[in-house]
Motif scaffolding. Sequence first.
Motif, short mmCIF file in Angstrom:
data_model
loop_
_atom_site.label_atom_id
_atom_site.label_comp_id
_atom_site.label_asym_id
_atom_site.label_seq_id
_atom_site.Cartn_x
_atom_site.Cartn_y
_atom_site.Cartn_z
N ASP A 59 0.82 -1.22 0.00
CA ASP A 59 0.00 0.00 0.00
C ASP A 59 0.85 1.27 0.00
N TYR A 60 2.14 1.13 -0.21
CA TYR A 60 3.06 2.28 -0.15
C TYR A 60 2.81 3.21 -1.33
N ALA A 61 2.55 4.49 -1.06
CA ALA A 61 2.22 5.44 -2.12
C ALA A 61 2.81 6.81 -1.80
N PRO A 62 4.14 6.95 -1.86
CA PRO A 62 4.76 8.25 -1.59
C PRO A 62 4.56 9.21 -2.76
N SER A 63 4.97 10.44 -2.57
CA SER A 63 4.76 11.45 -3.59
C SER A 63 5.54 11.18 -4.86
N PHE A 64 6.68 10.48 -4.75
CA PHE A 64 7.49 10.27 -5.95
C PHE A 64 7.08 9.04 -6.74
N GLY A 65 6.24 8.19 -6.22
CA GLY A 65 5.88 6.95 -6.90
C GLY A 65 4.57 7.07 -7.66
N ASN A 66 4.35 6.08 -8.52
CA ASN A 66 3.07 5.96 -9.21
C ASN A 66 2.29 4.89 -8.47
N GLY A 67 1.87 5.22 -7.25
CA GLY A 67 1.43 4.23 -6.29
C GLY A 67 -0.05 3.89 -6.34
N PRO A 68 -0.43 2.93 -5.50
CA PRO A 68 0.42 2.22 -4.56
C PRO A 68 1.33 1.20 -5.25
N PHE A 69 2.41 0.80 -4.54
CA PHE A 69 3.42 -0.08 -5.14
C PHE A 69 2.82 -1.42 -5.54
N GLY A 70 2.01 -2.01 -4.67
CA GLY A 70 1.24 -3.19 -5.04
C GLY A 70 1.98 -4.50 -5.04
N HIS A 71 3.23 -4.56 -4.57
CA HIS A 71 4.01 -5.80 -4.52
C HIS A 71 4.72 -5.91 -3.18
N TYR A 72 5.37 -7.06 -2.95
CA TYR A 72 5.93 -7.38 -1.64
C TYR A 72 7.43 -7.19 -1.55
N ILE A 73 8.12 -7.07 -2.67
CA ILE A 73 9.57 -6.92 -2.68
C ILE A 73 9.96 -6.09 -3.88
N CYS A 74 11.05 -5.35 -3.76
CA CYS A 74 11.59 -4.60 -4.90
C CYS A 74 12.59 -5.48 -5.63
N THR A 75 12.46 -5.56 -6.95
CA THR A 75 13.33 -6.39 -7.78
C THR A 75 13.95 -5.50 -8.86
N ALA A 76 15.24 -5.21 -8.73
CA ALA A 76 15.92 -4.31 -9.66
C ALA A 76 16.99 -5.09 -10.41
N VAL A 77 16.99 -4.99 -11.74
CA VAL A 77 17.88 -5.80 -12.57
C VAL A 77 18.83 -4.90 -13.35
N ASN A 78 20.13 -5.20 -13.24
CA ASN A 78 21.20 -4.58 -14.03
C ASN A 78 21.29 -3.07 -13.83
N ASP A 79 20.71 -2.27 -14.73
CA ASP A 79 20.82 -0.81 -14.60
C ASP A 79 19.77 -0.23 -13.66
N ALA A 80 18.83 -1.04 -13.18
CA ALA A 80 17.87 -0.59 -12.16
C ALA A 80 18.51 -0.77 -10.78
N VAL A 81 18.28 0.19 -9.88
CA VAL A 81 18.95 0.11 -8.58
C VAL A 81 18.01 0.30 -7.41
N LEU A 82 16.94 1.08 -7.55
CA LEU A 82 16.05 1.37 -6.43
C LEU A 82 14.59 1.22 -6.85
N HIS A 83 13.78 0.75 -5.91
CA HIS A 83 12.32 0.68 -6.06
C HIS A 83 11.91 -0.13 -7.30
#
Length: 257
Positions: A59-83
């Motif tokens: 349910d995380y929906a901060p001002s910088f996101g296109n929320g709510p996040f809707g998932h249980y873990i952040c998965t960042a691959v290669n050039d992705a690093v956050l969120h």
Amino acid sequence: MIEIMRDEDLPRARAAGALVGAILEAMRERTVVGTNLLEIDEWTKEMMLGAGGESCYVDYAPSFGNGPFGHYICTAVNDAVLHGLPRDYALADGDLLTLDLALSLEGVVADAAISFVVGTNSPEKQRLIDATRDALAAGIAAVRPGGRVGDISAAIGAVLRGAGFRVNTEFGGHGVGSTMHQEPSIPNDGRAHHGPRLRVGQLIAIEPWVMVDTDELVFDPDGWTLRSATGCLTAHTEHTVAVTRDGAEIMTGAPAR
């Protein structure tokens, strides 16, 4: 807001941290070439809820996101690093994967992240991961009651810059407690002997992250995933620690392999 844990509260913080560490280690062990990011999200959900944990992300929906996040873990691959928003992607041999997990257990939040290579590793990728691990160790070593947040930031920044990387200070560590993001903010570079003082009983998430050849980030169209502006590789390592009378106690398990 800064919350201070009493001695009798620390067992709950340890339990939350142990669950975060166990889930991340299980995800590392289960993740192989061909694993889908959505599978990792589903496995995380099963482990978390099965142990009585509650997601800090769904349910995380901060001002910088296109929320709510809707998932249980952040998965960042290669050039992705956050969120990193989990998506329908099967991991390829050599992918550098970062998993970032925050959950609440019995009213206490713990937050941690690991980066590792799926399948075939390379010296370049391992050097990047090792830089974040070394910086995390330096940041934790700088934690002491009466010390300053700037001591942690300076220690992290010295390691990352010493390894030849530029440091982004837009996103960094933070306090935790009954909620995921609290004061103080802990940038990944700064000046020693400056900033708020650390107090016994504080819980803080320390999270060095770095990109190979830039310190600039760009957002994905999903509104969440942050990537290196140049498309270069990234890595991210994080622990939640408690400020103790003797320094720091890691809540979220042994340092990542």
